[in-house]
Design a protein around this motif. Structure first.
Motif, PDB file in Angstrom:
ATOM      1  N   GLU A 139     -40.133 -46.351  42.674  1.00  9.91           N
ATOM      2  CA  GLU A 139     -39.439 -46.705  43.908  1.00  9.91           C
ATOM      3  C   GLU A 139     -40.324 -47.497  44.864  1.00  9.91           C
ATOM      4  O   GLU A 139     -39.960 -47.695  46.028  1.00  9.91           O
ATOM      5  CB  GLU A 139     -38.940 -45.426  44.598  1.00  9.91           C
ATOM      6  CG  GLU A 139     -37.943 -44.656  43.744  1.00  9.91           C
ATOM      7  CD  GLU A 139     -37.516 -43.346  44.373  1.00  9.91           C
ATOM      8  OE1 GLU A 139     -38.185 -42.899  45.326  1.00  9.91           O
ATOM      9  OE2 GLU A 139     -36.519 -42.778  43.918  1.00  9.91           O
ATOM     10  N   GLY A 140     -41.494 -47.932  44.387  1.00  6.21           N
ATOM     11  CA  GLY A 140     -42.406 -48.678  45.242  1.00  6.21           C
ATOM     12  C   GLY A 140     -42.921 -49.922  44.550  1.00  6.21           C
ATOM     13  O   GLY A 140     -42.699 -50.133  43.350  1.00  6.21           O
ATOM     14  N   PRO A 141     -43.645 -50.772  45.284  1.00  6.29           N
ATOM     15  CA  PRO A 141     -44.180 -52.014  44.730  1.00  6.29           C
ATOM     16  C   PRO A 141     -45.188 -51.742  43.612  1.00  6.29           C
ATOM     17  O   PRO A 141     -46.030 -50.849  43.722  1.00  6.29           O
ATOM     18  CB  PRO A 141     -44.865 -52.663  45.932  1.00  6.29           C
ATOM     19  CG  PRO A 141     -44.256 -52.024  47.130  1.00  6.29           C
ATOM     20  CD  PRO A 141     -43.943 -50.626  46.723  1.00  6.29           C
ATOM     21  N   LEU A 142     -45.109 -52.540  42.551  1.00  5.15           N
ATOM     22  CA  LEU A 142     -46.000 -52.359  41.397  1.00  5.15           C
ATOM     23  C   LEU A 142     -46.522 -53.705  40.925  1.00  5.15           C
ATOM     24  O   LEU A 142     -45.753 -54.643  40.701  1.00  5.15           O
ATOM     25  CB  LEU A 142     -45.259 -51.682  40.252  1.00  5.15           C
ATOM     26  CG  LEU A 142     -46.059 -51.498  38.945  1.00  5.15           C
ATOM     27  CD1 LEU A 142     -47.203 -50.507  39.137  1.00  5.15           C
ATOM     28  CD2 LEU A 142     -45.147 -51.063  37.803  1.00  5.15           C
ATOM     29  N   ALA A 143     -47.845 -53.799  40.757  1.00  4.12           N
ATOM     30  CA  ALA A 143     -48.483 -54.979  40.168  1.00  4.12           C
ATOM     31  C   ALA A 143     -49.159 -54.582  38.864  1.00  4.12           C
ATOM     32  O   ALA A 143     -49.680 -53.475  38.731  1.00  4.12           O
ATOM     33  CB  ALA A 143     -49.499 -55.578  41.130  1.00  4.12           C
ATOM     34  N   ILE A 144     -49.146 -55.500  37.905  1.00  2.00           N
ATOM     35  CA  ILE A 144     -49.703 -55.251  36.574  1.00  2.00           C
ATOM     36  C   ILE A 144     -50.647 -56.381  36.194  1.00  2.00           C
ATOM     37  O   ILE A 144     -50.305 -57.559  36.356  1.00  2.00           O
ATOM     38  CB  ILE A 144     -48.583 -55.148  35.515  1.00  2.00           C
ATOM     39  CG1 ILE A 144     -47.602 -54.023  35.867  1.00  2.00           C
ATOM     40  CG2 ILE A 144     -49.173 -54.925  34.118  1.00  2.00           C
ATOM     41  CD1 ILE A 144     -46.365 -53.991  34.977  1.00  2.00           C
ATOM     42  N   SER A 145     -51.819 -56.026  35.676  1.00  3.68           N
ATOM     43  CA  SER A 145     -52.728 -56.988  35.051  1.00  3.68           C
ATOM     44  C   SER A 145     -52.672 -56.766  33.545  1.00  3.68           C
ATOM     45  O   SER A 145     -52.940 -55.660  33.074  1.00  3.68           O
ATOM     46  CB  SER A 145     -54.167 -56.790  35.538  1.00  3.68           C
ATOM     47  OG  SER A 145     -54.293 -57.123  36.898  1.00  3.68           O
ATOM     48  N   ALA A 146     -52.336 -57.799  32.817  1.00  6.55           N
ATOM     49  CA  ALA A 146     -52.165 -57.684  31.372  1.00  6.55           C
ATOM     50  C   ALA A 146     -53.132 -58.598  30.630  1.00  6.55           C
ATOM     51  O   ALA A 146     -53.479 -59.682  31.114  1.00  6.55           O
ATOM     52  CB  ALA A 146     -50.731 -58.031  30.985  1.00  6.55           C
ATOM     53  N   VAL A 151     -49.916 -43.468  37.597  1.00  5.99           N
ATOM     54  CA  VAL A 151     -49.547 -44.276  38.759  1.00  5.99           C
ATOM     55  C   VAL A 151     -48.037 -44.455  38.773  1.00  5.99           C
ATOM     56  O   VAL A 151     -47.368 -44.248  39.799  1.00  5.99           O
ATOM     57  CB  VAL A 151     -50.245 -45.647  38.723  1.00  5.99           C
ATOM     58  CG1 VAL A 151     -49.657 -46.575  39.786  1.00  5.99           C
ATOM     59  CG2 VAL A 151     -51.738 -45.488  38.930  1.00  5.99           C
ATOM     60  N   ILE A 152     -47.481 -44.812  37.642  1.00  8.25           N
ATOM     61  CA  ILE A 152     -46.044 -45.073  37.546  1.00  8.25           C
ATOM     62  C   ILE A 152     -45.241 -43.793  37.743  1.00  8.25           C
ATOM     63  O   ILE A 152     -44.210 -43.781  38.423  1.00  8.25           O
ATOM     64  CB  ILE A 152     -45.751 -45.772  36.207  1.00  8.25           C
ATOM     65  CG1 ILE A 152     -46.288 -47.211  36.280  1.00  8.25           C
ATOM     66  CG2 ILE A 152     -44.258 -45.751  35.875  1.00  8.25           C
ATOM     67  CD1 ILE A 152     -46.349 -47.936  34.973  1.00  8.25           C
ATOM     68  N   ARG A 153     -45.704 -42.674  37.199  1.00  8.37           N
ATOM     69  CA  ARG A 153     -44.997 -41.406  37.368  1.00  8.37           C
ATOM     70  C   ARG A 153     -44.960 -40.948  38.826  1.00  8.37           C
ATOM     71  O   ARG A 153     -44.055 -40.209  39.224  1.00  8.37           O
ATOM     72  CB  ARG A 153     -45.652 -40.318  36.509  1.00  8.37           C
ATOM     73  CG  ARG A 153     -45.368 -40.446  35.022  1.00  8.37           C
ATOM     74  CD  ARG A 153     -46.135 -39.402  34.229  1.00  8.37           C
ATOM     75  NE  ARG A 153     -45.718 -38.038  34.534  1.00  8.37           N
ATOM     76  CZ  ARG A 153     -44.679 -37.418  33.972  1.00  8.37           C
ATOM     77  NH1 ARG A 153     -43.927 -38.065  33.085  1.00  8.37           N
ATOM     78  NH2 ARG A 153     -44.394 -36.159  34.278  1.00  8.37           N
ATOM     79  N   HIS A 154     -45.934 -41.374  39.618  1.00 10.92           N
ATOM     80  CA  HIS A 154     -46.050 -40.893  40.992  1.00 10.92           C
ATOM     81  C   HIS A 154     -45.776 -41.967  42.037  1.00 10.92           C
ATOM     82  O   HIS A 154     -46.073 -41.766  43.214  1.00 10.92           O
ATOM     83  CB  HIS A 154     -47.434 -40.271  41.204  1.00 10.92           C
ATOM     84  CG  HIS A 154     -47.629 -39.025  40.409  1.00 10.92           C
ATOM     85  ND1 HIS A 154     -47.364 -37.768  40.903  1.00 10.92           N
ATOM     86  CD2 HIS A 154     -48.027 -38.845  39.112  1.00 10.92           C
ATOM     87  CE1 HIS A 154     -47.599 -36.860  39.967  1.00 10.92           C
ATOM     88  NE2 HIS A 154     -48.004 -37.487  38.872  1.00 10.92           N
ATOM     89  N   LEU A 155     -45.184 -43.079  41.626  1.00 10.54           N
ATOM     90  CA  LEU A 155     -44.914 -44.177  42.551  1.00 10.54           C
ATOM     91  C   LEU A 155     -43.554 -43.969  43.219  1.00 10.54           C
ATOM     92  O   LEU A 155     -42.541 -44.581  42.860  1.00 10.54           O
ATOM     93  CB  LEU A 155     -44.968 -45.516  41.808  1.00 10.54           C
ATOM     94  CG  LEU A 155     -44.821 -46.793  42.646  1.00 10.54           C
ATOM     95  CD1 LEU A 155     -45.734 -46.794  43.860  1.00 10.54           C
ATOM     96  CD2 LEU A 155     -45.073 -48.019  41.785  1.00 10.54           C
TER      97      LEU A 155
END
Length: 245
Positions: A170-177, A139-143
Motif C-alpha cells: 500500500e506504499g511506494p516501492l522502488a526496485i533495483s534489478a 519489506v514488501i510484507r510490511h509495506l
C-alpha cells in the motif's frame, strides 16, 4: 511468484573494505546495528533488512552508515537468530534446510519489533525499509503505511517474493534489478511490473546492465561496471526516500 526462491548466488560475492561507525546492541532477544546521522535526529528512519549474510556483514554495515550519512537514522536487525549464512560458504551447505528454519513465522516478529522500536523509542515519524535479496520479501510484507508498519520501500535483487505479497502493498516501492539474475529474471520482473501497474501506488524499477544477483551488496568493486551499478542503486534508494519520506 514475483521472484524465485533463493539459491547459492544469494551468499556469494566480495567483502568490501572500510570501518563501520555504527554500534551493536540488543533489542528484545536479538541483536541490532544502529547508525546515526550527523545531527543525531531519529525523525526519519531507515530499517535495513539484509540478505542471508546478515547484519554483521561488513558490506551491510557500510551501507547502513551510508544511509546515515544521508540524514537517516538506521536500524538493521539480526533476522536469523545468530544463524546467518557465511559469505561464499562451501557447496555442501543445505540452503533449503536453512531457509526452512528462517521463514515469516520467525522473521515477521523481528521486523514488527523493529518498527515498534522506531516509532515508540526513537519517535521516528517516517520509516523507509530497505531489503536486499532475502530481506526484500519482508519489506514488501510490511509495506503498509498507516498500519504501524513501514511507509516506503526499496528492494534490490529480491528473492522469493510471492505475487500475492506484492499485490498487497500500500506504499511506494522502488526496485533495483540485475540484468543477469536467476532469482529475479526478466519474466519475474515483468510480472512484478504488471502487478505494480494495477496498484495505484508510486513505483520504480531500474535495471542495471552488466551485473548479477547480489550486486548492490556483494558486487566486486574492482569491476567498474559493478561498482557503478552498486553506487547508482544506492543513490536510487536515497532519491526514492527523499521523494517519498
Amino acid at each position: 511468484m514475483a521472484s524465485n526462491p533463493p539459491g547459492s548466488c544469494c551468499y556469494q560475492g566480495v567483502k568490501h573494505e572500510g570501518e563501520p561507525v555504527g554500534s551493536l546492541s540488543t533489542l528484545n532477544n536479538f541483536e541490532i546495528y544502529t547508525s546515526y546521522p550527523a545531527n543525531k535526529s531519529t525523525e526519519h528512519a531507515v530499517l535495513i533488512l539484509t540478505d542471508v549474510i546478515g547484519h554483521r556483514f561488513l558490506n551491510a554495515q557500510l551501507i547502513a552508515d551510508q544511509f546515515a550519512a544521508n540524514g537517516y537514522f538506521v536500524l538493521m536487525p539480526d533476522l536469523f537468530g545468530g544463524d546467518p549464512v557465511p559469505l561464499n560458504r562451501s557447496g555442501d551447505f543445505d540452503f533449503q534446510a536453512w531457509k526452512g528454519a528462517h521463514g515469516p513465522s520467525t522473521v515477521d516478529p523481528i521486523v514488527e519489533a523493529c518498527v515498534s522500536e522506531l516509532r515508540n523509542k526513537y519517535n521516528s515519524q517516517t520509516i523507509g525499509a530497505v531489503g536486499y535479496c532475502f530481506g526484500a520479501k519482508y519489506v514488501i510484507r510490511h509495506l503498509h503505511p498507516g498500519q504501524g508498519k513501514v511507509d516506503v520501500g526499496y528492494v534490490a535483487h529480491p528473492s522469493f517474493v510471492e505475487a500475492e505479497e506484492l499485490k498487497a502493498i500500500e506504499g511506494p516501492l522502488a526496485i533495483s534489478a540485475a540484468e543477469v539474475d536467476q532469482i529475479f529474471p526478466a519474466e519475474k520482473r515483468h510480472e512484478s511490473e504488471d502487478i505494480l501497474k494495477t496498484l495505484g501506488t508510486p513505483y520504480q524499477i531500474n535495471l542495471y546492465s552488466g551485473v548479477e544477483h547480489g550486486f548492490a551488496v556483494r558486487g566486486d568493486p574492482e569491476k567498474r561496471v559493478v561498482q557503478y551499478a552498486k553506487e547508482s542503486a544506492f543513490l536510487q534508494a536515497v532519491q526514492w526516500f527523499k521523494e517519498h519520506l
